[in-house]
Design an enzyme around this catalytic site. Structure first.
Site, PDB file in Angstrom:
ATOM      1  N   HIS A 149       0.839  -1.209   0.000  1.00  0.00           N
ATOM      2  CA  HIS A 149       0.000   0.000   0.000  1.00  0.00           C
ATOM      3  C   HIS A 149       0.869   1.252   0.000  1.00  0.00           C
ATOM      4  O   HIS A 149       1.846   1.318   0.731  1.00  0.00           O
ATOM      5  CB  HIS A 149      -0.910   0.016   1.240  1.00  0.00           C
ATOM      6  CG  HIS A 149      -2.123  -0.847   1.098  1.00  0.00           C
ATOM      7  ND1 HIS A 149      -3.235  -0.707   1.894  1.00  0.00           N
ATOM      8  CD2 HIS A 149      -2.402  -1.857   0.236  1.00  0.00           C
ATOM      9  CE1 HIS A 149      -4.151  -1.602   1.534  1.00  0.00           C
ATOM     10  NE2 HIS A 149      -3.662  -2.320   0.539  1.00  0.00           N
ATOM     11  N   TYR A 192      -9.167   5.469   7.949  1.00  0.00           N
ATOM     12  CA  TYR A 192      -9.284   5.760   9.380  1.00  0.00           C
ATOM     13  C   TYR A 192     -10.281   6.904   9.521  1.00  0.00           C
ATOM     14  O   TYR A 192     -10.018   8.010   9.039  1.00  0.00           O
ATOM     15  CB  TYR A 192      -7.942   6.201   9.959  1.00  0.00           C
ATOM     16  CG  TYR A 192      -6.885   5.111  10.043  1.00  0.00           C
ATOM     17  CD1 TYR A 192      -6.108   4.763   8.940  1.00  0.00           C
ATOM     18  CD2 TYR A 192      -6.655   4.448  11.251  1.00  0.00           C
ATOM     19  CE1 TYR A 192      -5.124   3.779   9.037  1.00  0.00           C
ATOM     20  CE2 TYR A 192      -5.670   3.463  11.350  1.00  0.00           C
ATOM     21  CZ  TYR A 192      -4.919   3.131  10.238  1.00  0.00           C
ATOM     22  OH  TYR A 192      -3.952   2.159  10.338  1.00  0.00           O
ATOM     23  N   LYS A 214       1.199  -0.410  15.037  1.00  0.00           N
ATOM     24  CA  LYS A 214       2.607  -0.512  15.430  1.00  0.00           C
ATOM     25  C   LYS A 214       2.966  -1.746  16.256  1.00  0.00           C
ATOM     26  O   LYS A 214       4.146  -2.087  16.383  1.00  0.00           O
ATOM     27  CB  LYS A 214       3.015   0.745  16.220  1.00  0.00           C
ATOM     28  CG  LYS A 214       3.121   1.985  15.358  1.00  0.00           C
ATOM     29  CD  LYS A 214       4.350   1.947  14.468  1.00  0.00           C
ATOM     30  CE  LYS A 214       4.281   2.879  13.293  1.00  0.00           C
ATOM     31  NZ  LYS A 214       4.051   2.253  11.991  1.00  0.00           N
TER      32      LYS A 214
HETATM   33  C1  PHB Z   1      -5.941  -4.517  10.840  1.00  0.00           C
HETATM   34  O1  PHB Z   1      -6.024  -4.740   9.618  1.00  0.00           O
HETATM   35  O2  PHB Z   1      -6.277  -5.368  11.678  1.00  0.00           O
HETATM   36  C2  PHB Z   1      -5.458  -3.198  11.282  1.00  0.00           C
HETATM   37  C3  PHB Z   1      -4.947  -2.305  10.350  1.00  0.00           C
HETATM   38  C4  PHB Z   1      -4.506  -1.063  10.747  1.00  0.00           C
HETATM   39  C5  PHB Z   1      -4.561  -0.712  12.066  1.00  0.00           C
HETATM   40  C6  PHB Z   1      -5.053  -1.605  13.014  1.00  0.00           C
HETATM   41  C7  PHB Z   1      -5.494  -2.849  12.626  1.00  0.00           C
HETATM   42  O3  PHB Z   1      -4.150   0.525  12.443  1.00  0.00           O
END
Ligand code: PHB
Ligand code: APR
Length: 389
Positions: free
Chosen positions: A72, A200, A296
């Site tokens: 990505h 997000y 993280k």
């Molecule tokens: C996930 O795909 O489980 C995932 C991805 C990004 C994050 C937290 C969890 O910040």
């Protein structure tokens, strides 16, 4: 039995450390409390920094990740009913790899087995001993019999609830903690993701995250009260809540379907200092926990492994203790920066029950600043793709 390094725990930390050591000719045995399927049944994070990708390659376990993982180059922040893309690659020259922790663990376990290395599953009552001397040992019980393994070093890779951190001298260890007043409800569903990148979302109803495991498997989360129960959340309620928290253009692209995993996780930040007590070193979740908002947790485990592996290599191959002596300080310097980043992402993206009108405006200003300032976006991107080791 005798080995050079006893590794407690066969999560990603223990397995990766064990493979790197074995590739360098350093003997190790892994002791794991549960069985292999139980370890593989845990659903966890899925975003790997370039540094972790490189380390998996170095360990010789990167092939399936490169074939099936999704590189990505950006993420989106969503608020005010709009998507704002952060171009990670334009800002940093780096990418991240979307590849589930379960798959990483699977690849490492397969490699360990193929390399003929010893893992003792269902090892009960594992105890590290005499790690304040140069001849430590570890005891465990298996099938009712107590065993002892003598070694040079013990690596505590046994997660947050493991025995290693608990064994540290209580007058030396110091812990730092922050609990957040909400949890994440997460689901996995066999449906194509809403977007080809992660979203997000900050919304008055709470945070939401659109993630994925592959082009046909989605991972979604919504912020929820800590005392909510899984039974309160039918699939229908989940999909409805998720879509309400996303901008219209993203909500329309959410493809729903039955969930095959659903769980609620609390969010916390936790750090134990130091990460080393004589010949016992803490690695990964055994030493620190971050809220998942910055993706993280797994990546910090990888950087700890990198530092400890270097220290052990120096000890055995170069006959120098300098790397081992520096382990805790080196690891913690990187840990605290990731703890800060994860705390900041969490603070910026969630609705806190006690935020007043002033606090709310500050959060909005922060998001607005972030998506309109290259410098601010670059700072997020630099941390998201991973600070250097
Ligand atoms: C996930 O795909 O489980 C995932 C991805 C990004 C994050 C937290 C969890 O910040
Ligand atoms: N004895 C032996 N093994 C133990 C003990 C014990 N007393 N306690 C725990 N374990 C094992 C657990 O069963 C688990 O398999 O140690 C392992 C720890 O693995 P993880 O919890 O996955 O921790 P770690 O390997 O550090 O992984 C890093 O990053 O994204 C985060 O939380 C995520 O697990 C991930 C972590």
């Amino acid at each position: 039995m005798r080995t050079q390094v006893v590794i407690i725990g066969s999560g990603p930390s223990g397995l990766l450390l064990g493979q790197l050591l074995a590739n360098s000719g350093i003997d190790n045995v892994i002791l794991e409390r549960v069985d292999r399927d139980y370890v593989l049944g845990r659903v966890r994070a899925g975003v790997l920094e370039q540094g972790m990708v490189d380390l998996l390659d170095e360990a010789g376990v990167g092939a399936r990740m490169h074939a099936e993982g999704l590189p990505h180059e950006g993420i989106s922040l969503a608020f005010d009913n709009r998507l704002h893309r952060i171009d990670l690659t334009a800002l940093t020259g780096k990418r991240v790899m979307v590849y589930g922790q379960t798959e990483v663990t699977h690849d490492l376990m397969d490699k360990r087995e193929a390399s003929g290395l010893t893992t003792i599953y269902e090892a009960k009552n594992v105890q590290p001993h005499d790690f304040d001397t140069t001849s430590p040992y570890v005891t465990y019980e298996k099938d009712g019999v107590t065993h002892r393994i003598d070694c040079d070093f013990i690596a505590g890779c046994d997660g947050f609830h493991g025995v290693s951190r608990k064994s540290a001298p209580q007058d030396v260890i110091k812990t730092y903690e922050r609990a957040y007043p909400f949890g994440w409800l997460g689901i996995l569903a066999e449906v194509p993701p809403a977007d080809h990148e992660l979203i997000y979302a900050n919304h008055p109803r709470g945070f939401a995250l659109c993630s994925m495991r592959s082009e046909h498997r989605s991972r979604y989360y919504v912020q929820c009260p800590l005392n909510d129960k899984i039974e309160d959340w039918s699939d229908h309620r989940f999909w409805d809540e998720l879509r309400r928290r996303l901008p219209k253009e993203a909500a329309e692209k959410v493809i729903t379907g039955p969930s095959f995993e659903k769980s609620i996780a609390p969010l916390r930040s936790f750090v134990a200092e130091p990460m080393q007590f004589g010949r016992l070193s803490l690695v990964g979740d055994a030493a620190h926990i971050v809220p998942p908002t910055g993706a993280k947790g797994l990546n910090l485990a990888a950087s700890d492994v990198r530092y400890l592996y270097s220290g052990l290599r120096e000890y055995y191959l170069d006959k120098s203790s300098a790397g081992m002596e520096a382990y805790s300080a080196k690891a913690l310097a990187r840990v605290w920066k990731a703890v800060r980043f994860s705390w900041w992402m969490t603070t910026m993206l969630h609705r806190f029950p006690d935020t007043d009108a002033f606090g709310q405006r500050i959060q909005e200003a922060e998001l607005d600043y972030l998506v309109h300032s290259q410098v601010a976006a670059a700072s997020l991107a630099e941390n998201y793709v991973g600070l250097p080791y």
